[in-house]
Design an enzyme around this catalytic site. Structure first.
Site, PDB file in Angstrom:
ATOM      1  N   HIS A   3      -3.309  10.371   1.456  1.00 54.09           N
ATOM      2  CA  HIS A   3      -2.186  10.288   0.522  1.00 54.09           C
ATOM      3  C   HIS A   3      -2.418   9.190  -0.525  1.00 54.09           C
ATOM      4  O   HIS A   3      -2.368   9.446  -1.738  1.00 54.09           O
ATOM      5  CB  HIS A   3      -0.904  10.004   1.304  1.00 54.09           C
ATOM      6  N   GLU A   4      -2.679   7.978  -0.065  1.00 51.78           N
ATOM      7  CA  GLU A   4      -2.858   6.872  -1.012  1.00 51.78           C
ATOM      8  C   GLU A   4      -4.100   7.067  -1.870  1.00 51.78           C
ATOM      9  O   GLU A   4      -4.133   6.670  -3.036  1.00 51.78           O
ATOM     10  CB  GLU A   4      -2.914   5.533  -0.265  1.00 51.78           C
ATOM     11  N   HIS A  19      -5.590   9.645  -9.134  1.00 53.04           N
ATOM     12  CA  HIS A  19      -4.743   9.834 -10.309  1.00 53.04           C
ATOM     13  C   HIS A  19      -4.969   8.696 -11.306  1.00 53.04           C
ATOM     14  O   HIS A  19      -4.977   8.903 -12.529  1.00 53.04           O
ATOM     15  CB  HIS A  19      -3.279   9.886  -9.876  1.00 53.04           C
ATOM     16  N   HIS A  31      -3.241   9.061  -4.905  1.00 52.09           N
ATOM     17  CA  HIS A  31      -2.712   8.212  -5.968  1.00 52.09           C
ATOM     18  C   HIS A  31      -3.854   7.495  -6.695  1.00 52.09           C
ATOM     19  O   HIS A  31      -3.848   7.379  -7.927  1.00 52.09           O
ATOM     20  CB  HIS A  31      -1.763   7.166  -5.386  1.00 52.09           C
TER      21      HIS A  31
END
Length: 701
Positions: free
Chosen positions: A477-478, A484, A481
């Site tokens: 998940h992290e 991104h 980010h």
């Protein structure tokens, strides 16, 4: 004889960092440097703003909008280090500094947004926008700049301007204090147990507790804290219902009383936000906040939350009935699941149904192998490589820095990884950045430096760090980010990377989580840390089979956070009874009997000291998006180059340069529906899933 005077330490923030990739020189930074550099940065940006306002040239996009965008680089240089350190490596002195500077920074921000000369120039450029022939990114910068000022009080007059200034400063102080209270109280908990109290706990938890006690000089005892991995494991495995209840009440009663109580603070935060919204003619803060979101209105948010609650509630009741039946058989008496029993009995049933035990899987998720696997996902999808760079300074021995390179070998940025709990780090997991991607005035592209911070199970004296599947999912998940941020390719920092609508920002992170249940992905890195044996097919099957287990409970729990957030930010008058207010907000998704003294609003940092006010629903919103997006990979191939190139080009690289629905439709070819999410969670089969494209509102041009 005169003693030589000690020379003052040069402040490293006063110049560009003369380091590898201009990375942060952590060893040169002392706490005292932060406030000094913030004061200087404010002073410099004030002069930059004055130069924009006082110039004789007529307002243009370049001399006003772009000049404003590029102002404040000296201030940003220090803030981009200060706030990540406040979360990851804090101490009392740093917290005191944050309290002092929060008011200064709030005032500075408000002074800029209420600068009438600056607003006049911005409005002049905005009013002639149709004649400027701007590209999409320039047009978005102009629009976001105008909207930001308008929504920050630029159009307010007289007493309303003064009131906005006062409320903004007050809110800044409150949110800072709220976050500090959460961290400070969490660090006060030490729960000492003996060998007789450890029944059911896995060896990894026992070893970690023994090591923690030994570090405190108390060998033969066992020290537990409320750090997330410690608490989660205890609630899942402890055979002692009395201790589970004790842990639950401590964990969920935090910040409700005493020195670090947030009860009055959170109500004040909600009321202050309501008052700010009222200045702009809005009846509540959510109505004000959601104007710049994919959801657009509180009604659309509630529509999604209620639809999901209705879809998942029958499955949740069925799940609970099965768990209670199993628990009753196990205990030989009727059992009604209490809040501190759910994880324990749910885990027992999961093991019985699937022989699924996270502890059995830990040996296959040794941290270094997981790093290779998670980084390797970006290699397979986007061609990226990650090379450790020991010449880049880190802020703690646990931290590691990597150069990130594209498929052609070109430099993309730096990623820092920080995996383990410590008293100086707040709980949870997050991604942030020390430097944003952008293009400078002379055409130089600045590449980003990002950091991912987690609180994983630490290595012990006999074992390396072995992760649970949930921790691997958190890493994925992290890392989403981080990608991104790392893959951003924009001109302006304010539109770069994760600078997107709040209900779009979780798409890249939650998209990554889908790979945890894919055998083709797991086979690439999941190996036993002792034997090197690849994870057996039967364990992969268990991960896949159990991925839908408890999905309805997990959904209603997440919806509970969303409903509570929306309740606090749709108030139209002050809240007197915090406990009763939260209880009422949760009525439609409540799953357990109320427990006296236990509510989560006082620890709800995401909405009361983070950026998710009236925005926590975005996790579920993004689940709709990520399930819909991943369904295209399931159709075309997990690592299909054309599909991953499109996702990179249209989502990861674009940041906030275009409306998110425009970007999503360009990638997906259609607006998202909830079909894929319901199918992924096993709530409905593909033939049953309703076609509901209206669940997410279309872009309003």
């Amino acid at each position: 004889m005169l003693q030589a005077q000690q020379q003052p330490t040069a402040n490293p923030f006063f110049d560009e960092f003369a380091t590898v990739h201009n990375s942060v020189p952590f060893s040169s930074i002392e706490n005292k440097h932060y406030e000094e550099a913030i004061d200087r940065g404010i002073e410099i940006q004030n002069k930059e703003i004055a130069d924009i306002v006082n110039q004789s040239a007529a307002p243009t996009f370049d001399n006003t909008i772009v000049a404003l965008e590029r102002s404040g680089s000296d201030l940003n240089r220090v803030l981009n280090v200060f706030y990540p350190m406040l979360s990851a490596l804090s101490d009392d002195e740093l917290m005191d500094i944050s309290l002092r500077v929060s008011g200064k920074l709030s005032k500075h921000s408000t002074d800029i947004s209420l600068n009438e000369g600056l607003w006049k120039r911005i409005k002049t450029v905005y009013d002639m926008r149709d004649k400027l022939n701007l590209d999409a990114e320039d047009s978005m910068l102009l629009t976001t700049t105008y909207d930001s000022f308008a929504r920050s009080g630029a159009e307010l007059k007289g007493e309303k301007r003064d009131e906005y200034r006062r409320l903004s400063a007050h809110l800044s102080d409150l949110t800072t204090k709220f976050g500090q209270n959460v961290l400070k109280e969490l660090n006060t908990y030490e729960i000492w147990l003996t060998a007789d109290d450890l029944s059911g706990l896995p060896e990894s938890s026992v070893e970690a507790a023994a090591l923690a006690a030994k570090e405190k000089g108390r060998e033969g005892e066992y020290l537990f804290t409320l750090a997330q991995p410690v608490y989660t494991a205890f609630m899942k495995y402890s055979d002692r219902p009395d201790l589970r209840e004790r842990f639950y009440r401590l964990y969920n009663g935090r910040n409700t009383k005493g020195e670090y109580s947030n009860m009055e603070i959170l109500a004040d935060i909600a009321e202050t936000r309501r008052e700010i919204a009222a200045l702009f003619g809005k009846k509540n803060y959510a109505e004000y906040s959601l104007e710049k979101s994919m959801a657009e209105t509180p009604e659309n948010v509630y529509k999604l939350l209620n639809e999901l609650a209705e879809a998942y509630r029958p499955a949740q009741l069925k799940e609970f009935a099965e768990i209670e039946s199993y628990a009753s058989q196990l205990e030989g008496r009727p059992v009604k699941i209490k809040a501190w029993d759910y994880s324990y009995y749910s885990n027992k049933l999961q093991q019985a149904k699937y022989s699924y035990n996270e502890e059995e899987l830990r040996p296959y998720f040794e941290l270094n192998n997981v790093i290779d696997g998670v980084f390797g996902l970006a290699t397979k999808l986007y061609g990226l490589t990650f090379e450790p760079n020991a010449d880049i300074e880190v802020y703690h021995p646990d931290v590691k820095a990597y150069d990130v390179k594209d498929a052609d070998g070109s430099y993309l940025g730096v990623i820092y990884t920080d995996f383990f709990p410590r008293e100086s780090k707040r709980p949870g997991a997050w991604m942030t950045g020390f430097k944003d991607e952008c293009v400078t005035a002379d055409g130089t592209q600045v590449r980003p430096h990002v950091t991912i911070v987690m609180n994983f199970t630490k290595p012990t004296g006999t074992k390396p760090a072995l992760l649970t599947p949930y921790e691997v999912e958190t890493f994925l998940h992290e890392f989403g980010h981080a990608l991104h941020g790392l893959l951003a390719d924009t001109k302006y920092a304010s539109l770069s990377g994760t600078s997107v609508y709040r209900d779009f920002v979780e798409l890249p992170s939650q998209f990554n989580e889908n790979y945890l249940t894919q055998k083709e992905f797991l086979d690439g890195f999941a190996r036993h840390y002792v034997t090197g044996e690849p994870i057996p097919q039967n364990l992969v099957d268990k991960i896949v089979q159990s991925s839908q287990y408890g999905a309805a409970y997990a959904c209603l729990r997440q919806l509970g956070f969303g409903f509570t957030d929306m309740a606090w930010h749709t108030i139209e008058s002050p809240v007197e009874d915090v406990v009763g207010f939260e209880r009422k907000a949760l009525e439609s998704v409540s799953m357990f009997d109320d427990v006296d003294g236990c509510i989560f609003s006082p620890q709800f940092s995401h909405i009361f000291s983070g950026g998710y006010a009236a925005g926590y629903y975005s996790y579920k919103w993004a689940e709709v998006l990520d399930a819909d997006a991943f369904s295209l990979f399931l159709k075309n191939g997990l690592f299909d180059k054309a599909t991953s190139d499109s996702f990179r080009r249209n989502v990861l690289m674009k940041g906030g340069t275009e409306h998110p629905m425009t970007l999503y439709k360009r990638f997906r070819g259609q607006e998202p529906t909830i079909d894929a999410l319901l199918e992924r969670d096993g709530i409905k089969s593909p033939s049953e899933s309703p076609k509901l494209p209206q669940d997410l509102p279309a872009r309003k041009d």
